[in-house]
Motif scaffolding. Structure first.
Motif, mmCIF file in Angstrom:
data_model
loop_
_atom_site.group_PDB
_atom_site.id
_atom_site.type_symbol
_atom_site.label_atom_id
_atom_site.label_comp_id
_atom_site.label_asym_id
_atom_site.label_seq_id
_atom_site.Cartn_x
_atom_site.Cartn_y
_atom_site.Cartn_z
ATOM 1 N N PRO A 3 0.848 -1.198 0.000
ATOM 2 C CA PRO A 3 0.000 0.000 0.000
ATOM 3 C C PRO A 3 0.881 1.245 0.000
ATOM 4 C CG PRO A 3 0.134 -0.917 2.203
ATOM 5 C CD PRO A 3 0.910 -1.856 1.299
ATOM 6 N N ILE A 4 0.377 2.323 -0.547
ATOM 7 C CA ILE A 4 1.140 3.564 -0.549
ATOM 8 C C ILE A 4 0.325 4.687 0.058
ATOM 9 C CG2 ILE A 4 2.478 2.888 -2.569
ATOM 10 C CD1 ILE A 4 0.877 4.913 -4.184
ATOM 11 N N ALA A 5 1.047 5.622 0.653
ATOM 12 C CA ALA A 5 0.437 6.870 1.090
ATOM 13 C C ALA A 5 0.367 7.804 -0.113
ATOM 14 C CB ALA A 5 1.267 7.456 2.228
ATOM 15 N N ALA A 6 0.004 9.055 0.146
ATOM 16 C CA ALA A 6 -0.138 10.001 -0.959
ATOM 17 C C ALA A 6 1.200 10.210 -1.655
ATOM 18 C CB ALA A 6 -0.659 11.330 -0.431
ATOM 19 N N PRO A 7 1.223 10.250 -2.990
ATOM 20 C CA PRO A 7 2.463 10.550 -3.715
ATOM 21 C C PRO A 7 3.015 11.912 -3.320
ATOM 22 C CG PRO A 7 0.757 9.753 -5.213
ATOM 23 C CD PRO A 7 0.092 10.016 -3.900
ATOM 24 N N ARG A 24 3.807 2.261 3.382
ATOM 25 C CA ARG A 24 3.534 2.470 4.803
ATOM 26 C C ARG A 24 4.609 1.883 5.699
ATOM 27 N NH1 ARG A 24 -2.830 1.185 3.882
ATOM 28 N NH2 ARG A 24 -3.333 3.198 2.933
ATOM 29 N N GLY A 25 5.503 1.096 5.142
ATOM 30 C CA GLY A 25 6.600 0.551 5.924
ATOM 31 C C GLY A 25 7.840 1.418 5.926
ATOM 32 N N GLY A 26 7.769 2.597 5.310
ATOM 33 C CA GLY A 26 8.911 3.501 5.306
ATOM 34 C C GLY A 26 9.760 3.429 4.053
ATOM 35 N N ALA A 47 11.390 10.656 6.308
ATOM 36 C CA ALA A 47 11.883 9.431 6.948
ATOM 37 C C ALA A 47 11.619 8.208 6.075
ATOM 38 C CB ALA A 47 11.260 9.260 8.332
ATOM 39 N N LEU A 48 12.034 8.309 4.806
ATOM 40 C CA LEU A 48 11.806 7.248 3.841
ATOM 41 C C LEU A 48 13.131 6.668 3.358
ATOM 42 C CD1 LEU A 48 9.041 8.987 1.701
ATOM 43 C CD2 LEU A 48 8.698 7.053 3.262
ATOM 44 N N ARG A 49 13.090 5.395 2.958
ATOM 45 C CA ARG A 49 14.220 4.725 2.326
ATOM 46 C C ARG A 49 13.839 4.405 0.893
ATOM 47 N NH1 ARG A 49 12.828 1.966 6.822
ATOM 48 N NH2 ARG A 49 11.888 0.382 5.470
ATOM 49 N N GLY A 103 8.997 -6.272 -1.574
ATOM 50 C CA GLY A 103 8.074 -5.663 -0.626
ATOM 51 C C GLY A 103 6.655 -5.578 -1.150
ATOM 52 N N GLY A 104 6.450 -5.973 -2.402
ATOM 53 C CA GLY A 104 5.091 -6.032 -2.926
ATOM 54 C C GLY A 104 4.715 -4.961 -3.920
#
Length: 260
Positions: A3-7, A24-26, A47-49, A103-104
């Motif tokens: 799943p993704i948050a807003a672009p 959502r996992g960063g 705070a993203l990789r 990760g999908g």
């Protein structure tokens, strides 16, 4: 499916956007990094990789920061069109294939020649990364392809679900809208979109992503079958454009020389 948050649009260069598609996992997928430094800052701020890089076409303002990001994140997967002008370690992808990220993440690859002959779009998780093929209220210039190719590419994108979020490569909405208003001055959906976009830019905000449904209602390059658009093209040409490809070709030539 990841799943993704807003672009997240990351402004770069003069009017480009790099897109971060956050999970959502960063993790985040990075789209068309024309510069590395703004991407680094945005990743840190949110705070993203980075999980992967998607490249839509070979132009430097879309790929220029990729090598630097690979230096920062060794082994970062890169998915790119099958084009030798993209001289980077990457997985080459073609129309109908899937860019699958650990990760999908899964993105359908859609061949959209026109702006360049090898241009691709990536569709996944409710998001369309359209590069320089489809803009809000406009489309890309035909640097390598033909009007028939570009129209066919836009037709494919226009057939996607109307709630698809269009994440394109440039902040061109207001300039495109000035032309769209010349083509369809009585289009109420266009008026509403321009009011919205003007308010966003006045507040220093991006006008993107847009919804495909909104584009279908207001973008003249997706509306070549609308009587008002065809009539405007005929008026500019001084004769009937003949068919929908002729209408599109006239619009694109008109836009190339248009000054608001």
């Amino acid at each position: 499916m990841q799943p993704i948050a807003a672009p997240v649009p990351v402004p770069t260069l003069s009017d480009n956007y790099v897109w971060l598609l956050p999970g959502r996992g960063g993790d985040a997928v990075v789209v068309d990094p024309g510069e590395a430094a703004p991407v680094r800052k945005a990743l840190a701020r949110h705070a993203l990789r980075p999980a992967a890089v998607l490249l839509t076409h070979h132009h430097a303002d879309h790929i220029g920061g990729t090598a630097e990001l690979l230096g920062d994140f060794p082994g970062l997967p890169v998915f790119a069109p099958d084009d030798p002008r993209i001289a980077l370690p990457c997985t080459r992808v073609r129309d109908g294939e899937v860019a699958a990220v650990a990760g999908g993440w899964r993105f359908e690859v859609i061949g959209v020649p026109g702006h360049t002959v090898s241009h691709v779009a990536f569709l996944g998780h409710g998001v369309l990364c359209s590069g320089d093929t489809l803009f809000s209220l406009g489309c890309g210039r035909l640097f390598e392809g033909t009007p028939a190719q570009m129209l066919a590419s836009l037709d494919r994108l226009a057939a996607l679900p109307v709630d698809t979020l269009v994440c394109c490569g440039h902040e061109y909405t207001l300039a495109n809208g000035a032309f769209a208003r010349r083509v369809e001055p009585d289009n109420r959906a266009l008026d509403a979109r321009l009011q919205e976009a003007t308010a966003m830019r006045d507040r220093g905000l991006p006008t993107l992503p847009a919804t495909l449904g909104g584009e279908l209602a207001a973008n003249p390059f997706l509306r070549v079958d609308a009587p008002a658009v065809r009539a405007a093209a005929a008026d500019w040409l001084g004769h009937d454009p003949g068919d929908r490809v002729g209408t599109f070709a006239a619009l694109r030539r008109w836009k190339d020389g248009f000054r608001a």
